[in-house]
Enzyme design. Structure first.
Site, PDB file in Angstrom:
ATOM      1  N   GLY A  55     -15.846  -1.681  36.575  1.00  0.00           N
ATOM      2  CA  GLY A  55     -15.492  -1.684  37.990  1.00  0.00           C
ATOM      3  C   GLY A  55     -16.566  -2.358  38.816  1.00  0.00           C
ATOM      4  O   GLY A  55     -17.402  -3.086  38.280  1.00  0.00           O
ATOM      5  N   ILE A  71     -27.447  -8.676  38.218  1.00  0.00           N
ATOM      6  CA  ILE A  71     -27.150  -7.844  37.060  1.00  0.00           C
ATOM      7  C   ILE A  71     -26.375  -6.635  37.557  1.00  0.00           C
ATOM      8  O   ILE A  71     -26.744  -6.028  38.569  1.00  0.00           O
ATOM      9  CB  ILE A  71     -28.456  -7.436  36.348  1.00  0.00           C
ATOM     10  CG1 ILE A  71     -29.103  -8.691  35.729  1.00  0.00           C
ATOM     11  CG2 ILE A  71     -28.191  -6.385  35.272  1.00  0.00           C
ATOM     12  CD1 ILE A  71     -30.511  -8.486  35.231  1.00  0.00           C
ATOM     13  N   THR A 122     -14.825  -6.165  32.137  1.00  0.00           N
ATOM     14  CA  THR A 122     -15.796  -5.615  31.192  1.00  0.00           C
ATOM     15  C   THR A 122     -15.068  -4.941  30.035  1.00  0.00           C
ATOM     16  O   THR A 122     -13.956  -4.466  30.197  1.00  0.00           O
ATOM     17  CB  THR A 122     -16.651  -4.600  31.967  1.00  0.00           C
ATOM     18  OG1 THR A 122     -17.414  -5.319  32.904  1.00  0.00           O
ATOM     19  CG2 THR A 122     -17.544  -3.785  31.071  1.00  0.00           C
TER      20      THR A 122
HETATM   21  N1  ASP Z   1     -18.883  -3.559  36.061  1.00  0.00           N
HETATM   22  C1  ASP Z   1     -18.970  -4.966  35.832  1.00  0.00           C
HETATM   23  C2  ASP Z   1     -20.044  -5.557  36.695  1.00  0.00           C
HETATM   24  O1  ASP Z   1     -20.186  -5.149  37.821  1.00  0.00           O
HETATM   25  C3  ASP Z   1     -17.706  -5.694  36.100  1.00  0.00           C
HETATM   26  C4  ASP Z   1     -16.526  -5.221  35.324  1.00  0.00           C
HETATM   27  O2  ASP Z   1     -16.408  -4.034  35.042  1.00  0.00           O
HETATM   28  O3  ASP Z   1     -15.650  -6.060  34.996  1.00  0.00           O
HETATM   29  O4  ASP Z   1     -20.707  -6.464  36.258  1.00  0.00           O
END
Ligand code: ASP
Length: 319
Positions: A238, A215, A186
């Site tokens: 995360g 989601i 992300t």
């Molecule tokens: N937090 C994001 C999700 O769970 C993933 C990420 O942080 O890469 O979709």
């Protein structure tokens, strides 16, 4: 008056097990520095924190090194479903989109929701129609395809359905500094502008091999993104489910507002204690109303950077 400042992240995760390629590492460092610098220019010219975080995240979406926009990870079904959110700390207005696959820059769609709708969160087809109606660039879903992420999906599926954080998965083969099969890719930005306004923005492809329709925390106000001029601006990365169950971004704000913790104490408590206790991996970036910056993570690394106006960008990957 505090100095305007911007901070960004490109996801957290485990350090690659492959031999590091210094050249590839340099690509990440350069991309992070350039995007911090672009945000600093907006703030230096009197631009708003909201504009700075929107543009920084748009640039991160355009950069295939990170799991948002172009370069987003695949769902289990081999599709892309992107989530994004933006919040204005001045008014606590927010806009978000979830599970979209045809909007080139989901963060611009989130911004359009913030500015043009009394609703906060649009999903799937409805979000895409809203974005198209507001003149945003639409693309075919295969625009988001990258070979590296496709191979990452195949590795995840070979491991019996493991659901991967983006930077937790590709490094085995890719020489990326953080293992793309075990990384959360992300992207996000937080900023404080010259008028004392805070803003936060977050955008993602989610987690590799996630079920279609899942989601995560990214478009959920208070989990993946939160901004309030009274306290702090936060963008998370995360294991999204754990960030949602902890309402992690808002928790940083609440610990500051109701328990009187400093930015560093509040963000460390959330990332190093509360998330870890539930098995949550990742980190967050945060700027408080005084311009203090905190970039805590409980994983091995997090792509990150920040810069006060007038200073050189400071970027890092590992602890
Ligand atoms: N937090 C994001 C999700 O769970 C993933 C990420 O942080 O890469 O979709």
């Amino acid at each position: 008056m505090n100095k305007p400042v911007i901070a960004i992240h490109g996801g957290a995760g485990a350090i690659t097990r492959a031999a590091l390629s210094a050249e590839k590492e340099q690509h990440y460092i350069q991309a992070l520095s350039d995007i911090v610098a672009a945000g600093q220019v907006i703030l230096a010219q009197g631009g708003s924190a909201l504009d700075a975080v929107t543009e920084a995240v748009r640039l991160l979406e355009e950069c295939p090194l990170f799991n948002a926009g172009k370069g987003a990870v695949f769902t289990h079904q081999g599709t892309h479903e992107l989530d994004a959110c933006v919040m204005d700390g001045r008014t606590c207005d927010a806009g978000a989109v979830a599970a979209v696959s045809r909007i080139r820059n989901p963060i611009l769609a989130a911004r359009a929701v913030l500015e043009n709708s009394s609703h906060v969160l649009f999903a799937a087809d409805g979000a895409e129609r809203f974005a198209a109606a507001h003149g945003l660039e639409m693309v075919e879903p295969d625009f988001f395809f990258t070979q590296e992420r496709f191979e990452q999906l195949q590795r995840a599926q070979a491991e019996q359905g493991r659901v991967l954080l983006d930077h937790d998965g590709a490094a085995i083969q890719s020489n990326a500094p953080l293992d793309p099969d075990r990384k959360f890719g992300t992207v996000g930005a937080v900023a404080l502008d010259g008028l004392g306004n805070l803003a936060a923005a977050t955008s993602t492809g989610g987690m590799t091999n996630k079920q279609a329709g899942r989601i995560g925390d990214t478009p959920i106000i208070g989990a993946g993104c939160y901004a309030n001029n009274a306290t702090v601006a936060v963008s998370s990365t995360g294991t999204g489910e754990i960030f949602m169950r902890n309402v992690s971004a808002y928790d940083v704000s609440a610990l500051m507002e109701y328990a009187g913790l400093s930015l560093q104490q509040a963000s460390d408590k959330v990332v190093m204690e509360k998330l870890l206790a539930m098995g949550g991996s990742g980190g967050l970036i945060a700027i408080d109303r005084f311009g203090n910056v905190a970039l805590p993570f409980n994983s091995e690394g997090m792509y990150r950077g920040f810069g006060y106006v007038g200073d050189a960008p400071s970027v890092g990957i590992y602890r």
